[in-house]
Design a protein around this motif. Structure first.
Motif, PDB file in Angstrom:
ATOM      1  N   PHE A  40      49.073  29.995  33.588  1.00 44.57           N
ATOM      2  CA  PHE A  40      48.048  29.913  32.535  1.00 44.57           C
ATOM      3  C   PHE A  40      47.146  31.143  32.514  1.00 44.57           C
ATOM      4  CE2 PHE A  40      48.890  25.539  34.022  1.00 44.57           C
ATOM      5  CZ  PHE A  40      49.641  25.117  32.937  1.00 44.57           C
ATOM      6  N   HIS A  41      47.735  32.314  32.714  1.00 42.48           N
ATOM      7  CA  HIS A  41      47.011  33.590  32.710  1.00 42.48           C
ATOM      8  C   HIS A  41      45.897  33.618  33.758  1.00 42.48           C
ATOM      9  CE1 HIS A  41      49.241  35.077  29.338  1.00 42.48           C
ATOM     10  NE2 HIS A  41      48.972  33.979  28.649  1.00 42.48           N
ATOM     11  N   GLY A  42      46.213  33.088  34.924  1.00 41.03           N
ATOM     12  CA  GLY A  42      45.283  33.128  36.050  1.00 41.03           C
ATOM     13  C   GLY A  42      45.314  34.495  36.702  1.00 41.03           C
ATOM     14  N   PRO A  43      44.692  34.622  37.858  1.00 41.86           N
ATOM     15  CA  PRO A  43      44.634  35.930  38.524  1.00 41.86           C
ATOM     16  C   PRO A  43      46.017  36.429  38.958  1.00 41.86           C
ATOM     17  CG  PRO A  43      43.620  34.232  39.868  1.00 41.86           C
ATOM     18  CD  PRO A  43      44.001  33.592  38.592  1.00 41.86           C
ATOM     19  N   ILE A  44      46.106  37.734  39.122  1.00 37.10           N
ATOM     20  CA  ILE A  44      47.319  38.409  39.560  1.00 37.10           C
ATOM     21  C   ILE A  44      47.006  39.069  40.901  1.00 37.10           C
ATOM     22  CG2 ILE A  44      49.027  40.187  39.002  1.00 37.10           C
ATOM     23  CD1 ILE A  44      49.021  38.115  36.864  1.00 37.10           C
ATOM     24  N   GLN A  51      47.475  47.199  50.665  1.00 29.55           N
ATOM     25  CA  GLN A  51      46.219  46.499  50.401  1.00 29.55           C
ATOM     26  C   GLN A  51      46.442  45.566  49.220  1.00 29.55           C
ATOM     27  OE1 GLN A  51      42.919  49.077  49.613  1.00 29.55           O
ATOM     28  NE2 GLN A  51      41.604  47.422  48.976  1.00 29.55           N
ATOM     29  N   ARG A  52      46.105  44.311  49.392  1.00 22.62           N
ATOM     30  CA  ARG A  52      46.282  43.333  48.318  1.00 22.62           C
ATOM     31  C   ARG A  52      44.958  43.078  47.624  1.00 22.62           C
ATOM     32  NH1 ARG A  52      50.814  39.013  50.351  1.00 22.62           N
ATOM     33  NH2 ARG A  52      52.377  40.615  50.732  1.00 22.62           N
ATOM     34  N   ILE A  53      45.035  43.039  46.296  1.00 23.18           N
ATOM     35  CA  ILE A  53      43.841  42.887  45.466  1.00 23.18           C
ATOM     36  C   ILE A  53      44.130  41.845  44.399  1.00 23.18           C
ATOM     37  CG2 ILE A  53      42.259  44.058  43.888  1.00 23.18           C
ATOM     38  CD1 ILE A  53      43.144  46.703  45.239  1.00 23.18           C
ATOM     39  N   GLY A  54      43.201  40.954  44.164  1.00 20.42           N
ATOM     40  CA  GLY A  54      43.318  39.981  43.086  1.00 20.42           C
ATOM     41  C   GLY A  54      42.531  40.470  41.878  1.00 20.42           C
ATOM     42  N   ILE A  55      43.191  40.541  40.719  1.00 20.04           N
ATOM     43  CA  ILE A  55      42.501  40.960  39.500  1.00 20.04           C
ATOM     44  C   ILE A  55      42.793  39.957  38.384  1.00 20.04           C
ATOM     45  CG2 ILE A  55      42.524  43.410  40.107  1.00 20.04           C
ATOM     46  CD1 ILE A  55      44.783  43.814  38.122  1.00 20.04           C
ATOM     47  N   ARG A  56      41.944  39.979  37.374  1.00 15.91           N
ATOM     48  CA  ARG A  56      42.127  39.087  36.233  1.00 15.91           C
ATOM     49  C   ARG A  56      43.381  39.474  35.465  1.00 15.91           C
ATOM     50  NH1 ARG A  56      35.947  39.600  34.412  1.00 15.91           N
ATOM     51  NH2 ARG A  56      36.470  41.724  34.924  1.00 15.91           N
ATOM     52  N   TYR A  57      43.997  38.489  34.835  1.00 17.31           N
ATOM     53  CA  TYR A  57      45.207  38.727  34.049  1.00 17.31           C
ATOM     54  C   TYR A  57      44.947  39.729  32.939  1.00 17.31           C
ATOM     55  CZ  TYR A  57      49.011  38.095  30.794  1.00 17.31           C
ATOM     56  OH  TYR A  57      50.056  38.330  29.941  1.00 17.31           O
ATOM     57  N   ARG A  58      43.840  39.582  32.235  1.00 15.26           N
ATOM     58  CA  ARG A  58      43.587  40.483  31.098  1.00 15.26           C
ATOM     59  C   ARG A  58      43.361  41.919  31.560  1.00 15.26           C
ATOM     60  NH1 ARG A  58      38.039  37.825  30.243  1.00 15.26           N
ATOM     61  NH2 ARG A  58      36.661  39.376  31.142  1.00 15.26           N
ATOM     62  N   ASP A  59      42.785  42.107  32.740  1.00 13.54           N
ATOM     63  CA  ASP A  59      42.630  43.468  33.276  1.00 13.54           C
ATOM     64  C   ASP A  59      43.983  44.046  33.666  1.00 13.54           C
ATOM     65  OD1 ASP A  59      39.905  43.278  32.898  1.00 13.54           O
ATOM     66  OD2 ASP A  59      39.496  42.724  34.986  1.00 13.54           O
ATOM     67  N   PHE A  60      44.826  43.227  34.283  1.00 16.44           N
ATOM     68  CA  PHE A  60      46.169  43.677  34.643  1.00 16.44           C
ATOM     69  C   PHE A  60      46.965  44.055  33.402  1.00 16.44           C
ATOM     70  CE2 PHE A  60      50.658  42.629  35.097  1.00 16.44           C
ATOM     71  CZ  PHE A  60      51.019  43.471  36.121  1.00 16.44           C
ATOM     72  N   THR A  64      48.389  47.887  32.671  1.00 20.81           N
ATOM     73  CA  THR A  64      49.827  48.152  32.747  1.00 20.81           C
ATOM     74  C   THR A  64      50.527  48.056  31.409  1.00 20.81           C
ATOM     75  OG1 THR A  64      50.331  45.850  33.233  1.00 20.81           O
ATOM     76  CG2 THR A  64      49.962  47.309  35.118  1.00 20.81           C
ATOM     77  N   GLY A  65      49.934  47.381  30.457  1.00 24.23           N
ATOM     78  CA  GLY A  65      50.596  47.174  29.174  1.00 24.23           C
ATOM     79  C   GLY A  65      51.673  46.097  29.243  1.00 24.23           C
ATOM     80  N   ALA A  66      51.679  45.322  30.316  1.00 26.77           N
ATOM     81  CA  ALA A  66      52.697  44.282  30.508  1.00 26.77           C
ATOM     82  C   ALA A  66      52.164  42.931  30.091  1.00 26.77           C
ATOM     83  CB  ALA A  66      53.108  44.233  31.979  1.00 26.77           C
ATOM     84  N   ASN A  67      53.054  42.105  29.584  1.00 25.35           N
ATOM     85  CA  ASN A  67      52.734  40.713  29.270  1.00 25.35           C
ATOM     86  C   ASN A  67      53.613  39.830  30.131  1.00 25.35           C
ATOM     87  OD1 ASN A  67      50.836  41.221  27.252  1.00 25.35           O
ATOM     88  ND2 ASN A  67      52.442  41.559  25.764  1.00 25.35           N
ATOM     89  N   LEU A  68      53.010  39.228  31.146  1.00 21.69           N
ATOM     90  CA  LEU A  68      53.791  38.369  32.054  1.00 21.69           C
ATOM     91  C   LEU A  68      53.884  36.970  31.510  1.00 21.69           C
ATOM     92  CD1 LEU A  68      52.405  39.522  35.507  1.00 21.69           C
ATOM     93  CD2 LEU A  68      54.473  40.223  34.387  1.00 21.69           C
TER      94      LEU A  68
END
Length: 68
Positions: A40-44, A51-60, A64-68
């Protein structure tokens, strides 16, 4: 399921978010791996230089220009 992406321009983000990501070592053109994505377009969860980082779907999607 690990997917690789390349970060594009940070101009699409607000200044505070772009600054935080840059301080964490992310820059334009650097490769990242998607480790986990939530429904449901949660964090990525991304990884760069072990290094692992959690970011918002809309920022990702903006970076990147990707639609997951």
């Amino acid at each position: 399921m690990i997917n690789q992406y390349t970060l594009h321009s940070f101009d699409c983000l607000n200044q505070a978010t772009a600054s935080r990501l840059h301080n964490m070592g992310l820059c334009e053109g650097c490769p990242i791996k998607v480790i986990q994505r939530y429904p449901f377009h949660g964090p990525i969860i991304i990884e760069n230089n072990h290094q692992r980082i959690g970011i918002r779907y809309r920022d990702f999607a903006a970076l990147t220009g990707a639609n997951l």
